[in-house]
Design an enzyme around this catalytic site. Structure first.
Site, short mmCIF file in Angstrom:
data_model
loop_
_atom_site.label_atom_id
_atom_site.label_comp_id
_atom_site.label_asym_id
_atom_site.label_seq_id
_atom_site.Cartn_x
_atom_site.Cartn_y
_atom_site.Cartn_z
N PRO A 17 0.80 -1.22 0.00
CA PRO A 17 0.00 0.00 0.00
C PRO A 17 0.83 1.28 0.00
O PRO A 17 1.90 1.34 0.62
CB PRO A 17 -0.82 -0.10 1.29
CG PRO A 17 -0.11 -1.09 2.14
CD PRO A 17 0.55 -2.05 1.19
N ASN A 18 0.31 2.24 -0.72
CA ASN A 18 0.87 3.60 -0.83
C ASN A 18 2.15 3.69 -1.65
O ASN A 18 2.65 4.78 -1.91
CB ASN A 18 1.10 4.24 0.56
CG ASN A 18 -0.22 4.41 1.30
OD1 ASN A 18 -1.14 4.98 0.76
ND2 ASN A 18 -0.31 3.87 2.50
N ARG A 25 4.93 10.90 -2.55
CA ARG A 25 4.78 10.54 -1.13
C ARG A 25 6.07 10.80 -0.36
O ARG A 25 7.10 10.16 -0.63
CB ARG A 25 4.44 9.05 -1.07
CG ARG A 25 4.30 8.50 0.30
CD ARG A 25 4.22 6.99 0.30
NE ARG A 25 4.07 6.52 1.65
CZ ARG A 25 4.28 5.29 2.04
NH1 ARG A 25 4.63 4.37 1.16
NH2 ARG A 25 4.14 4.96 3.29
N TYR A 30 11.25 8.75 0.95
CA TYR A 30 11.22 7.68 -0.06
C TYR A 30 11.88 8.05 -1.39
O TYR A 30 11.93 7.21 -2.29
CB TYR A 30 9.76 7.26 -0.31
CG TYR A 30 9.11 6.68 0.94
CD1 TYR A 30 9.58 5.50 1.50
CD2 TYR A 30 8.04 7.33 1.57
CE1 TYR A 30 9.01 4.97 2.65
CE2 TYR A 30 7.46 6.80 2.72
CZ TYR A 30 7.95 5.63 3.25
OH TYR A 30 7.39 5.10 4.39
N ASN A 81 7.84 -5.72 -0.92
CA ASN A 81 7.82 -4.60 0.02
C ASN A 81 6.37 -4.47 0.45
O ASN A 81 5.56 -3.88 -0.27
CB ASN A 81 8.31 -3.32 -0.65
CG ASN A 81 8.28 -2.14 0.31
OD1 ASN A 81 7.72 -2.23 1.41
ND2 ASN A 81 8.87 -1.03 -0.10
N ALA A 84 3.16 -0.68 4.83
CA ALA A 84 2.74 -0.69 6.24
C ALA A 84 2.27 -2.07 6.70
O ALA A 84 2.30 -2.36 7.90
CB ALA A 84 1.65 0.35 6.45
N HIS A 87 4.28 -4.37 9.12
CA HIS A 87 4.26 -4.26 10.57
C HIS A 87 3.01 -4.86 11.20
O HIS A 87 2.91 -4.94 12.42
CB HIS A 87 4.37 -2.78 10.98
CG HIS A 87 5.36 -2.02 10.14
ND1 HIS A 87 6.70 -2.36 10.11
CD2 HIS A 87 5.23 -1.00 9.25
CE1 HIS A 87 7.33 -1.55 9.26
NE2 HIS A 87 6.47 -0.73 8.72
N GLU A 105 12.71 -9.40 1.28
CA GLU A 105 11.91 -8.27 1.80
C GLU A 105 12.72 -7.00 1.58
O GLU A 105 13.88 -6.92 1.99
CB GLU A 105 11.66 -8.51 3.30
CG GLU A 105 10.92 -7.38 3.98
CD GLU A 105 10.81 -7.59 5.50
OE1 GLU A 105 11.22 -8.67 6.01
OE2 GLU A 105 10.34 -6.66 6.18
N HIS A 107 12.75 -2.68 1.82
CA HIS A 107 12.16 -1.39 2.25
C HIS A 107 13.03 -0.27 1.73
O HIS A 107 14.26 -0.31 1.89
CB HIS A 107 12.06 -1.32 3.78
CG HIS A 107 11.16 -2.38 4.32
ND1 HIS A 107 9.79 -2.30 4.22
CD2 HIS A 107 11.43 -3.58 4.89
CE1 HIS A 107 9.26 -3.40 4.73
NE2 HIS A 107 10.23 -4.19 5.14
N LEU A 108 12.39 0.71 1.13
CA LEU A 108 13.13 1.85 0.59
C LEU A 108 13.83 2.63 1.69
O LEU A 108 14.98 3.02 1.57
CB LEU A 108 12.14 2.78 -0.14
CG LEU A 108 11.52 2.20 -1.40
CD1 LEU A 108 10.19 2.87 -1.68
CD2 LEU A 108 12.45 2.35 -2.57
N SER A 109 13.10 2.86 2.78
CA SER A 109 13.65 3.64 3.90
C SER A 109 14.31 2.69 4.91
O SER A 109 14.02 1.49 4.93
CB SER A 109 12.53 4.43 4.58
OG SER A 109 11.61 3.55 5.20
N ARG A 114 13.41 5.11 12.05
CA ARG A 114 12.13 5.83 12.07
C ARG A 114 11.34 5.50 13.33
O ARG A 114 11.92 5.13 14.35
CB ARG A 114 11.39 5.49 10.77
CG ARG A 114 12.22 5.82 9.53
CD ARG A 114 11.49 5.50 8.26
NE ARG A 114 10.27 6.29 8.14
CZ ARG A 114 9.28 5.99 7.29
NH1 ARG A 114 9.39 4.94 6.49
NH2 ARG A 114 8.21 6.74 7.23
C1 DQA Z 1 8.25 1.02 3.68
C2 DQA Z 1 8.37 1.27 5.19
C3 DQA Z 1 7.01 1.11 5.86
O1 DQA Z 1 7.14 1.37 7.25
C4 DQA Z 1 6.01 2.06 5.28
O2 DQA Z 1 4.74 1.86 5.86
C5 DQA Z 1 5.93 1.99 3.80
C6 DQA Z 1 7.18 1.88 3.05
C7 DQA Z 1 9.57 1.31 2.94
O3 DQA Z 1 9.69 0.89 1.80
O4 DQA Z 1 10.45 1.97 3.49
O5 DQA Z 1 4.87 2.08 3.21
O6 DQA Z 1 7.94 -0.35 3.46
#
Ligand code: DQA
Length: 154
Positions: A17-18, A25, A30, A81, A84, A87, A105, A107-109, A114
């Site tokens: 999502p997102n 965003r 990101y 990825n 959210a 978690h 797995e 994650h961009l960040s 965080r």
């Molecule tokens: C994310 C990190 C997640 O905590 C966040 O909810 C995202 C992006 C990342 O790629 O850093 O949507 O997965």
């Protein structure tokens, strides 16, 4: 190893999502690359590695579960990825447990830099490996790692 399309092992990339909003965003977190641009980089790298690649994005947990289920016996590797859902989603974890292929797995960040709730991943202990904090490069490295694994299985 799963079935191959036209002789190339199939790799699936799932963006949660997102992530369809990348570019717009929180660019300070990101980056400015769009999902389309990241998918194009992945497609180029897949071609270089002689892999067949499908990218899938959904904002809905159930659709991600469906997609993982459809991967059984079809794909030879998965990059995910879950956004959210990383978690929170036991459903995505349970679906991933169906798979018997390398799963990375991404994650961009750097989720450890965080909020505390982002340090928890429901899938960290069941995936093959994890890459966090390297932006789009993380996906490319994940693809290379899967290619390497598949080579070793030959
Ligand atoms: C994310 C990190 C997640 O905590 C966040 O909810 C995202 C992006 C990342 O790629 O850093 O949507 O997965």
């Amino acid at each position: 190893m799963a079935a191959k399309a036209g002789g190339h092992a199939q790799i699936l990339v799932i963006h949660g999502p997102n992530l369809n909003m990348l570019g717009k965003r929180e660019p300070e977190v990101y980056g400015r690359q769009t999902l389309k641009e990241i998918d194009a980089l992945l497609a180029d790298e897949a071609a270089r590695l002689n892999l067949s690649l499908e990218s899938f994005q959904s904002n809905q947990e159930g659709l991600i579960v469906d997609k993982i289920q459809q991967t059984v016996g079809q794909a030879s590797g998965l990059i995910i990825n879950p956004g959210a859902y990383t978690h929170t989603s036991i459903a995505i974890r349970d679906a991933l447990l169906l798979l018997d292929i390398p799963v990375v797995e991404v994650h961009l960040s750097n989720t450890y830099k965080r909020e505390a709730f982002r340090r928890e991943s429901m899938i960290a202990d069941i995936v093959t490996g994890r890459i966090v904090g390297l932006g789009a490069l993380g996906y490319i490295l994940a693809l290379q790692a899967i290619a390497e694994r598949l080579q070793q299985q030959r």
